[in-house]
Design an enzyme around this catalytic site. Structure first.
Site, PDB file in Angstrom:
ATOM      1  CD  GLU A   1     -10.996  95.600  -8.475  1.00  0.00           C
ATOM      2  OE1 GLU A   1     -10.478  95.343  -7.120  1.00  0.00           O
ATOM      3  OE2 GLU A   1     -11.942  96.299  -8.492  1.00  0.00           O
TER       4      GLU A   1
ATOM      5  CD  GLN B   1      -2.563  86.003   5.759  1.00  0.00           C
ATOM      6  OE1 GLN B   1      -3.164  87.211   5.391  1.00  0.00           O
ATOM      7  NE2 GLN B   1      -2.752  84.878   5.112  1.00  0.00           N
ATOM      8  N   GLY B   2       1.512  87.336   8.186  1.00  0.00           N
ATOM      9  CA  GLY B   2       2.818  88.129   7.557  1.00  0.00           C
ATOM     10  C   GLY B   2       2.829  87.868   6.185  1.00  0.00           C
ATOM     11  CE1 TYR B   3       1.279  83.895   4.580  1.00  0.00           C
ATOM     12  CE2 TYR B   3      -0.703  83.796   3.184  1.00  0.00           C
ATOM     13  CZ  TYR B   3       0.517  83.223   4.095  1.00  0.00           C
ATOM     14  OH  TYR B   3       0.081  81.772   4.394  1.00  0.00           O
ATOM     15  CB  SER B   4       0.512  92.369   2.506  1.00  0.00           C
ATOM     16  OG  SER B   4      -0.858  91.645   2.001  1.00  0.00           O
TER      17      SER B   4
ATOM     18  CB  SER C   1      -5.128  92.230  10.507  1.00  0.00           C
ATOM     19  OG  SER C   1      -5.556  92.965   9.388  1.00  0.00           O
TER      20      SER C   1
ATOM     21  CD  GLU D   1     -10.750  81.516  -2.265  1.00  0.00           C
ATOM     22  OE1 GLU D   1     -10.012  82.180  -2.308  1.00  0.00           O
ATOM     23  OE2 GLU D   1     -11.006  80.442  -3.220  1.00  0.00           O
TER      24      GLU D   1
ATOM     25  CB  SER E   1      -8.917  93.183  -4.641  1.00  0.00           C
ATOM     26  OG  SER E   1      -8.396  92.827  -6.088  1.00  0.00           O
TER      27      SER E   1
END
Lengths: 393, 370
Positions: A380, A126-129, A161, A244, A378
């Site tokens: 938060e 997954q190429g997101y961040s 990852s 999800e 996260s």
């Protein structure tokens, strides 16, 4: 209110139990119990075995090669997998990109990619961040510029990852700078052997290589590799929001594996007071984590019942993610505690057999667990989501 | 797999909700509490008329045979409106201890269901919650029994007409064998009752017994299991009350943080406040899920004891944390007698103690899952 299994579900449960009976190699179990992923080769082997049985994609509809199982059946399947110390299936193809492809992808994309996910032939990452886009994903800067029949992609992805083992990557890239930040983002499928991709490992605290930086330098992919419409990539993430809760539920159901490992370690460990498992202070700590794990399993049942009834779970998927991730941290920390002074013997400098039985899994598990309250939104961010969507604050 | 109430259960829930709104509105709470026993007697009669008191009593004993889920539908409302009527003690625990106890029990239970008689369980001695940690003695003279001993805490016992007293016909303190159960009327000779009010306005007592005539219930010397099974029912009912109270405390807090202005903004716009309310709502969901799964397992007749022990621990932890945060987020006014949140906190603290606190049930869970 009724939580009893119907007769046909009992039969199904027996089928699943038979499938898992003695099918998990011993050397997988310690890794699995530590909440760590098996090696990619072993995960692919596991995926192939499930696919051969017709169970490669438990959460997918039948028309795309999935099992079409009811939420009750999924709950049974994951319960039995957890009890047998089976691993969780690798989720990036099955749960992240697969459902987006079968919901928004072209016929050609569905025909080509979906069977390869189920068979384990393709490993997706997954190429997101990005360095400047973590929790605030819409700040991403990777660009995909249209050039004839291609997109040319330039940018820098972080925390990708398994990029080092993946065959393909789905990336979010900016195809426009007009309008709201979210509007110019597209979802594009990229073969990892395309020229211009460079992967650089990120070394993490658990000393296990699972994540990477990915540099994209004039990476040219056919325009047909876009999923759905240009500029709509952000919206496609919403199909995942609905799913999800299943990912959260499935992950939380594997928590008892770690607790079994803690029990075993404490049952082996002799202390001046006798076995650690008999020491009141330790028993109280273990009971506390086990009790909270029972609570999370009850929360999972509620999610599955919602799914069965076709009802919205509101914030309950986020709640399970919050609680499961905190508990996996507590459980792995307790495992380390159960090792006592030997927890300091992480790696042998000489004879390997002098290491504690469950090293390095316990310690790697405890360290890896720190990321569970960070990834996938996260803790938060989860709290922000619940405050806004469920509590209207 | 479904958690929803059926139509009958939903109607019951709605009926309790209306009763709570009429009789126990937060604004009138202090007035209600000031009415004392007269108010309780009036509402108890209404509850009898509505059929709630006989709901948990077995059909063959003149009741409606309601199970844990029906009781849950009532108790959530009791918790939401913080009703002080001792429904669990008199209508859940006592009937569960007495069921199948013979003609005398059946006759008394009929009166319990009609609201004419109240029975409280006197099980605890010397500040220990273990059912076997008792030393009160029952001596048999011919086929009559006489009890001697002290019962430290009788939940909701201050206004009871009868007591269900556990005592030893054999064995030593700590042993499960040799425990028997007896009925004793509140006016019995040799019985001294000390009455107490708890901080949540429930009315308890302790008992001193010297050669008190008593009527046996169940098999002599073998009632430890019966007592624990009955306590499990009472505990699950109390958990439903706790969850109702927690959810009401969160709702009150949400209202408050949306409207209370400080620094020129509603305090609910501050992230630090938002995350605390989120944690309260997560705790509610945790407690609700556990309570419902425990009630369901109890209803389906499976062994639920370790699950109930786990749930008792976690519901208490969540309940106290939620109520404490409710007070905290209300600020100074949260500590006042006038606001409902402080009453929720007081009830949650007492619910933790009822039939075994967190530590007791954590140790019990560890033992049951050994």
């Amino acid at each position: 209110m009724n939580l009893d299994l119907a007769p046909e579900d009992r039969e199904f449960q027996q089928d699943v139990r038979d499938f898992f009976a003695n099918s998990i190699p011993e050397d997988w179990k310690k890794t699995v119990r530590a909440g760590l992923r098996l090696s990619p080769e072993n995960l692919v082997a596991y995926q192939r075995r499930l696919a051969d049985r017709g169970w490669g994609a438990p959460t997918w509809p039948k028309e795309y090669g999935g099992t079409g199982w009811t939420p009750q059946q999924l709950h049974i399947f994951w319960s039995e997998a957890s009890a047998a110390d089976a691993p969780a299936q690798f989720h990036q193809g099955l749960e992240l990109i697969g459902p987006i492809i079968f919901t928004y992808g072209s016929q050609a994309q569905k025909d080509y990619y979906l069977p390869r996910i189920i068979s384990g032939e393709d490993w997706w990452c997954q190429g997101y961040s990005e360095p400047g886009a973590g929790s605030d994903l819409a700040a991403l800067r990777t660009r995909a510029d249209r050039d004839g029949d291609d997109y040319v992609i330039n940018g820098h992805k972080m925390w990708t990852s398994y990029a080092h083992v993946a065959d393909r990557m789905f990336i979010l890239a900016r195809t426009s700078n007009e309008g709201r930040r979210q509007q110019g983002i597209s979802l594009i499928l990229v073969d990892m052997d395309t020229p211009g991709i460079r992967i650089s490992p990120i070394h993490t605290l658990d000393e296990k290589h699972h994540t990477n930086e990915v540099f994209l330098d004039d990476v040219r992919v056919p325009a047909t590799n876009i999923v759905g419409e240009e500029g709509m990539g952000w919206n496609y993430g919403k199909v995942l929001l609905d799913r999800e809760r299943m990912v959260a539920a499935a992950t939380a159901m594997f928590l008892p594996q770690t607790l079994r490992a803690v029990r075993e370690a404490a049952t082996r460990r002799r202390t001046a007071y006798g076995l650690l498992i008999d020491k009141p202070e330790f028993r109280a700590k273990l009971a506390q984590v086990e009790i909270e794990a029972v609570a999370v399993q009850a929360m999972v049942l509620r999610l599955m019942a919602d799914a069965a009834a076709g009802a919205d779970s509101g914030p309950r998927g986020s709640m399970v993610k919050l609680r499961w991730s905190e508990l996996t941290q507590q459980a792995t920390a307790l495992w380390v505690e159960a090792l006592g002074p030997k927890a300091q013997h992480f790696a042998a400098l000489g004879d390997e057999s002098e290491l504690p039985d469950d090293m390095p899994f316990a310690l790697k598990g405890a360290l890896y667990a720190r990321v569970t309250t960070i990834y996938g939104g996260s803790s938060e961010i989860q709290r922000n989501i619940i405050a806004r969507r469920a509590l209207g604050l | 797999m479904q958690f929803a109430f059926n139509d009958e259960q939903q109607m019951l829930r709605d009926s309790v909700e209306r009763f709570g709104e009429d009789e126990w509105s937060a604004a009138d709470r202090l007035k209600r509490l000031a009415e004392g026993r007269e108010g309780t007697a009036r509402r108890w009669a209404q509850m009898a008329e509505l059929g709630w008191l006989m709901l948990p009593i077995a059909e063959e004993e003149g009741g409606l045979g309601g199970g844990p889920v029906e009781i849950m539908a009532i108790m959530e409302g009791v918790g939401r409106h913080l009703m002080t009527e001792a429904y669990v003690s008199h209508c859940v625990l006592a009937p569960a201890l007495m069921t199948g106890g013979g003609d005398h029990c059946a006759a008394l239970l009929e009166q319990v269901g009609a609201g004419q008689v109240r029975i409280a369980a006197a099980l605890i001695e010397d500040d220990d919650f273990d059912v076997a940690a008792i030393s009160a003695r029952a001596s048999a003279i011919d086929d009559r029994f006489k009890l001697t001993g002290t019962k430290t805490h009788v939940e909701d016992g201050a206004d009871a007409d009868w007591y269900l007293v556990s005592a030893r016909t054999g064995g030593a303190p700590g042993e499960r064998a040799g425990i028997s159960l007896f009925l004793v009327p509140s006016g019995a000779e040799g019985l001294a009752i000390q009455r107490f009010r708890a901080v949540d306005s429930h009315r308890h007592c302790s008992l001193d017994l010297v050669d008190v005539d008593a009527i046996p219930v169940g098999v002599i010397g073998e009632v430890a299991d019966r007592i624990e099974a009955a306590l499990d029912r009472a505990i699950v009912a109390h958990m439903a009350e706790a969850v109702g109270s927690m959810e009401a405390a969160v709702a009150a807090t949400l209202d408050y943080v949306r409207t209370r202005q400080q620094f020129g903004a509603p305090i609910g716009s501050f992230q630090v406040v938002q995350h605390k309310v989120v944690d309260m709502s997560v705790a509610c969901e945790e407690a609700r899920a556990l309570m419902m799964v425990a009630a369901s397992q109890l209803a389906s007749g499976g062994d639920a004891s370790s699950l109930i022990a786990a749930a008792k621990v976690r519901v208490a932890q969540c309940g106290i944390a939620v109520a404490q945060q409710a007070v905290q987020l209300h600020g100074g006014v949260g500590t006042s007698e006038e606001l409902i949140v402080s009453h929720h906190l007081r009830r949650q603290m007492m619910l933790d103690l009822a039939h075994g606190d967190r530590d007791h049930h954590k140790a019990r869970f560890a033992e049951l899952t050994r």
